[in-house]
Design a protein around this motif. Structure first.
Motif, mmCIF file in Angstrom:
data_model
loop_
_atom_site.group_PDB
_atom_site.id
_atom_site.type_symbol
_atom_site.label_atom_id
_atom_site.label_comp_id
_atom_site.label_asym_id
_atom_site.label_seq_id
_atom_site.Cartn_x
_atom_site.Cartn_y
_atom_site.Cartn_z
ATOM 1 N N ALA A 336 33.203 51.092 40.265
ATOM 2 C CA ALA A 336 33.999 51.836 38.986
ATOM 3 C C ALA A 336 34.710 53.514 38.909
ATOM 4 N N ASP A 337 33.808 54.113 39.686
ATOM 5 C CA ASP A 337 33.299 55.056 40.020
ATOM 6 C C ASP A 337 34.558 55.410 40.884
ATOM 7 N N TYR A 338 35.317 54.483 41.146
ATOM 8 C CA TYR A 338 36.473 55.214 42.655
ATOM 9 C C TYR A 338 37.697 55.540 41.297
ATOM 10 N N SER A 339 37.960 55.347 40.561
ATOM 11 C CA SER A 339 39.072 55.659 39.957
ATOM 12 C C SER A 339 39.134 56.579 38.340
ATOM 13 N N TRP A 340 37.390 57.122 38.841
ATOM 14 C CA TRP A 340 37.593 58.166 36.881
ATOM 15 C C TRP A 340 37.712 58.647 37.271
ATOM 16 N N ILE A 341 39.023 59.347 35.936
ATOM 17 C CA ILE A 341 39.367 60.982 35.461
ATOM 18 C C ILE A 341 38.216 61.012 34.302
ATOM 19 N N HIS A 342 38.161 62.454 34.313
ATOM 20 C CA HIS A 342 37.370 62.421 32.700
ATOM 21 C C HIS A 342 38.399 61.814 31.646
ATOM 22 N N GLY A 343 37.491 61.075 30.917
ATOM 23 C CA GLY A 343 37.785 59.865 29.580
ATOM 24 C C GLY A 343 37.955 59.003 29.639
ATOM 25 N N GLY A 344 38.196 58.577 31.363
ATOM 26 C CA GLY A 344 37.841 56.699 31.985
ATOM 27 C C GLY A 344 38.031 56.790 32.712
ATOM 28 N N THR A 345 37.890 55.346 33.412
ATOM 29 C CA THR A 345 37.802 54.074 34.378
ATOM 30 C C THR A 345 39.807 53.788 34.411
ATOM 31 N N VAL A 346 40.431 54.157 35.192
ATOM 32 C CA VAL A 346 41.993 54.224 35.253
ATOM 33 C C VAL A 346 41.836 52.448 35.712
ATOM 34 N N ALA A 348 39.826 49.686 34.648
ATOM 35 C CA ALA A 348 38.228 49.587 34.272
ATOM 36 C C ALA A 348 37.861 48.405 34.141
ATOM 37 N N THR A 349 39.197 47.467 34.899
ATOM 38 C CA THR A 349 38.596 45.373 34.492
ATOM 39 C C THR A 349 38.839 45.409 35.801
ATOM 40 N N THR A 350 38.308 44.259 36.824
ATOM 41 C CA THR A 350 37.874 43.427 37.756
ATOM 42 C C THR A 350 39.053 43.059 38.959
ATOM 43 N N LYS A 351 40.066 42.434 37.591
ATOM 44 C CA LYS A 351 41.066 42.582 38.271
ATOM 45 C C LYS A 351 41.940 43.588 38.393
ATOM 46 N N ARG A 353 40.939 45.936 39.394
ATOM 47 C CA ARG A 353 40.767 46.576 41.096
ATOM 48 C C ARG A 353 40.908 45.360 42.782
ATOM 49 N N TYR A 354 40.931 44.500 41.782
ATOM 50 C CA TYR A 354 41.152 43.337 42.871
ATOM 51 C C TYR A 354 42.815 42.898 43.375
ATOM 52 N N ARG A 355 43.745 43.345 42.763
ATOM 53 C CA ARG A 355 44.947 42.743 42.194
ATOM 54 C C ARG A 355 45.450 44.685 43.394
ATOM 55 N N GLN A 356 44.679 45.837 42.971
ATOM 56 C CA GLN A 356 44.619 47.079 43.720
ATOM 57 C C GLN A 356 44.591 47.167 44.928
ATOM 58 N N TRP A 357 43.213 46.466 45.642
ATOM 59 C CA TRP A 357 43.150 46.019 46.841
ATOM 60 C C TRP A 357 44.204 45.040 48.367
ATOM 61 N N MET A 358 44.440 43.978 47.044
ATOM 62 C CA MET A 358 45.064 42.969 48.289
ATOM 63 C C MET A 358 46.839 42.952 47.939
ATOM 64 N N PRO B 281 58.329 52.410 36.479
ATOM 65 C CA PRO B 281 57.578 51.162 36.584
ATOM 66 C C PRO B 281 55.862 51.304 36.861
ATOM 67 N N LEU B 282 55.756 52.337 37.491
ATOM 68 C CA LEU B 282 54.446 52.363 37.485
ATOM 69 C C LEU B 282 53.095 52.836 36.817
ATOM 70 N N MET B 283 54.022 53.783 35.302
ATOM 71 C CA MET B 283 53.054 53.690 34.053
ATOM 72 C C MET B 283 53.613 52.711 33.726
ATOM 73 N N THR B 284 54.466 52.228 33.874
ATOM 74 C CA THR B 284 54.303 51.386 32.394
ATOM 75 C C THR B 284 53.451 50.011 32.777
ATOM 76 N N ARG B 285 52.694 49.377 34.008
ATOM 77 C CA ARG B 285 52.269 48.575 34.157
ATOM 78 C C ARG B 285 50.300 49.229 34.170
ATOM 79 N N ALA B 286 49.925 48.240 33.019
ATOM 80 C CA ALA B 286 48.221 48.882 32.561
ATOM 81 C C ALA B 286 47.024 48.814 34.245
ATOM 82 N N GLU B 287 46.506 49.742 34.026
ATOM 83 C CA GLU B 287 45.917 49.773 34.739
ATOM 84 C C GLU B 287 46.223 50.076 36.451
ATOM 85 N N LEU B 288 47.427 49.943 36.627
ATOM 86 C CA LEU B 288 47.902 50.188 38.317
ATOM 87 C C LEU B 288 47.463 51.215 38.887
#
Lengths: 412, 288
Positions: A336-346, A348-351, A353-358, B281-288
């Motif tokens: 969770a800390d990996y994408s943390w900026i003040h105000g929250g985690t970019v 936030a969901t496991t979904k 994070r997995y999407r980011q990794w893969m 296209p990168l800002m309009t997808r949640a949590e990218l």
């Protein structure tokens, strides 16, 4: 340190392009060594000042460690690997490199989990800054038994960590000093897919990181022996020093056969055709929701991945606050800390994070570095406690995308 | 040092590390709002930190951690490094508390900035939300210094309350001496507040600019930037002429740590300023 390491700064390799087989007459002639010859090679490397890192059996797994004797190698050990499954097994022969892949690649050797960047002391005026350059003073490493997949991973790290405007100085120092003895994979495992990723199973000059020597283990038709491909001048020098003779033609042919048989025994497969575009278009795919129900976000995959390079930086002080050090540590995009900026985690969901990794591993890495971030070693599949399989998830994304023509639309 | 050391050291010299900070000393600290201060820093040894507007540094107080902070000073006066810092966590609290004479660590400058000179000959619209005015300040100063090269210039600025408005004296100087149409708005104000209340994105439609010849520079919370970009597009500005400064977690500033990735982008190197056609296209997808 012995002085004959002078001038060994980097393997002097002529990149000859992809050599399909090693009996094609290009480059210096292959040599042959037996098991005592391999010990002589280890001895010679140690005499030259290297710390030799090779596979050993530890805690029920193949683990890289400093070795001085071939008796420390995993003689007669193989492995069974599947999604979320790893077991050593006894082979019915005395192979020294008869396993598919160790629990870790060479990553921690060149790119340790923690590295001090600088230390400082509080002073009257403020503080001092003392860069840590100890990596350049490490005994140089000689890696023994590097698989072709892991050789490609080192090649990727060379680009990521030393091939850009700014780099990782400690990594560069260790890499520059290293001697690499690669090995042909003879018994790939159930989670291997190097053939899909174009990284193996046999080391090839010009593919992945340069190496000095490459061994192909032969167990039949004579004594236990190794065909040795010579890929650098200093590799040839070391072989001359131990008196390694030319390989008989039939052994060279037998070595080619080992690689060809391994090629046909991959446990997994990935269709890489248009994979980056597929992943980019699949950002909203329900497949991510499905994998998120299984993924624990533990980060095992990123720890065992030979190419994952994300790090964090930590400032640590002593109790008085007068001494401080800044350390670079491995990090994981699953935290969770990996994408943390003040105000929250970019993410936030496991979904997410997995999407980011893969997506990074198989897709955006190509835009960033001109190559895939996956070498097909299969470790992320083997060491996932939830048995999540990146090859299966890639196939699921492809299957889910095909009916609607990979709609690349965005959210309203 | 043995010969092997020299070989390895020589080789590693070809790799340029950006991870070791330079020492700077705080020469002034000004309170801007209840949670924000502007620090002026001078390099130990006085070698100035030349920077482009929109670039950032990795700033650290000794032993307290390091954070990316945009430079808020004047690019034509590199001998003074200015940072405007809001106290939002451990590292920024230590930075805000740094009094004159305190030494801080500085790495950088890093990143791709505003390149505001691309807007010479056209109208400029600055849109700022909250602390987002700080990274825009160098670009505004650049325009002021070369005002005749630009057409109509407006600054749309939204803050949470009147007390949170940054750079009040600057805003008046820019409006009075540099012919900049400064429009302010707040989310909430006291009874005595006679200015606007509302979203900064709503101001886009209220100022005059030639949409076909406009460069828009936007900095603020991500959701505000997205709506501002959409409002600008609605007025006829094309996405490639709208630039946003993106914020992500950053640990290195040079593309090595991985934290700031937005799909294929390393925002520390490719950004933080990028045009909206690339970002949309990168800002309009949640949590990218």
């Amino acid at each position: 340190m012995s002085s004959d390491a002078v001038g060994d700064e980097t393997p002097r390799v002529t990149h000859t392009g992809g050599m399909a087989g090693k009996s094609d007459g290009q480059g210096p002639a292959d040599r042959i060594i037996d098991v005592p010859g391999l010990q002589a090679l280890v001895d010679r490397l140690i005499a030259r000042g290297y710390t030799v890192i090779g596979p050993t059996v530890q805690s029920g797994a193949i683990v890289n460690a400093a070795i001085t004797s071939v008796e420390e190698l995993p003689q007669g050990w193989g492995d069974d690997q599947d999604a979320g499954h790893y077991r050593l097994r006894r082979r019915d022969d005395e192979a020294l490199f008869g396993y598919a892949s160790g629990a870790q690649s060479a990553k921690p050797v060149f790119f340790p989990t923690e590295e001090v960047l600088w230390r400082g002391r509080r002073t009257q005026e403020g503080f001092t800054v003392e860069p840590d350059d100890s990596a350049g003073r490490d005994a140089p490493y000689a890696l023994l038994g590097v698989r072709s997949c892991d050789l490609s991973a080192i090649g990727i790290h060379d680009v990521v960590l030393t091939g850009r405007v700014h780099g990782d100085v400690a990594y560069a120092a260790r890499r520059a000093a290293a001697f690499v003895v690669a090995v042909t994979c003879s018994d790939p495992g159930g989670t291997c897919f190097c053939v899909s990723m174009g990284t193996g199973p046999r080391p090839e000059q010009g593919r992945g990181a340069p190496y000095d020597l490459s061994l192909t283990e032969l167990l039949n038709g004579g004594p236990h022996r190794f065909v040795v491909e010579v890929a650098s001048e200093r590799g040839a020098d070391v072989l001359d020093e131990i008196g390694a003779g030319p390989a008989p033609a039939e052994d060279v042919v037998a070595g080619d056969a080992v690689a060809e048989e391994a090629d046909a025994r991959m446990g997994r497969h990935v269709d890489t055709d248009g994979l980056k575009e597929l992943l980019y278009a699949a950002a909203d795919s329900p497949v991510w929701d499905d994998v998120a129900t299984r993924c624990l976000a533990c980060g095992n995959c990123t720890a065992v991945c030979p190419t994952c390079f994300c790090t964090s930086v930590e400032d640590v002080t002593d109790l008085t606050g007068d001494l401080a050090g800044r350390t670079r540590v491995w990090d994981s995009c699953f935290d969770a800390d990996y994408s943390w900026i003040h105000g929250g985690t970019v993410r936030a969901t496991t979904k997410a994070r997995y999407r980011q990794w893969m997506t990074h591993k198989l897709g955006s890495w190509i835009d960033q570095f001109g190559m895939s971030g996956c070498v097909g070693c299969g470790r992320c599949v083997t060491w996932c406690p939830a048995a999540i399989d990146i090859t299966a998830e890639a196939a699921a994304l492809r299957a889910a995308a095909e009916p609607d023509e990979r709609d690349a639309g965005t959210l309203p | 040092m043995s010969t092997q050391d020299e070989v390895a050291t020589e080789r590693s010299r070809t790799v340029d590390s950006a991870m070791v900070p330079r020492q700077f000393v705080v020469t002034a600290s000004r309170r801007d709002t209840r949670d924000t201060r502007t620090l002026e820093l001078r390099a130990l040894g006085d070698e100035p930190l030349a920077f482009g507007s929109g670039q950032f540094t990795m700033l650290s107080a000794f032993g307290a951690g390091e954070v990316p902070i945009s430079i808020s000073g004047d690019p034509t006066r590199p001998e003074v490094l200015q940072h405007t810092i809001r106290d939002v966590g451990g590292a920024t609290r230590a930075l805000v508390a740094a009094s004159p004479g305190t030494m801080l660590g500085v790495r950088g400058p890093f990143g791709h900035g505003w390149q505001v000179a691309d807007g010479r000959g056209s109208d400029i619209v600055f849109v700022a939300g909250g602390i987002g005015l700080a990274p825009l300040r160098p670009a505004i100063l650049e325009v002021c210094a070369d005002r005749a090269s630009y057409g109509r210039v407006s600054l749309l600025y939204g803050a949470r309350t009147p007390e949170d408005i940054l750079f009040g004296p600057d805003l008046r100087v820019w409006a009075r001496d540099h012919d900049i149409d400064v429009e302010e708005t707040v989310d909430t104000g006291p009874h005595a507040w006679r200015g606007r209340v509302g979203l900064v994105t709503q101001l886009v439609a209220r100022v005059a600019f030639d949409a076909a010849h406009t460069l828009a520079l936007v900095c603020g919370p991500e959701v505000m930037m997205r709506y501002a970009a959409q409002a600008l597009i609605h007025c006829g500005v094309t996405a490639d002429r709208i630039r946003l400064s993106m914020e992500r977690n950053m640990k290195c500033g040079v593309g090595l740590c991985g934290h700031c990735q937005l799909r294929e982008l390393f925002l520390c190197v490719d950004g933080p300023v990028l045009s909206y056609d690339r970002l949309e296209p990168l800002m309009t997808r949640a949590e990218l």
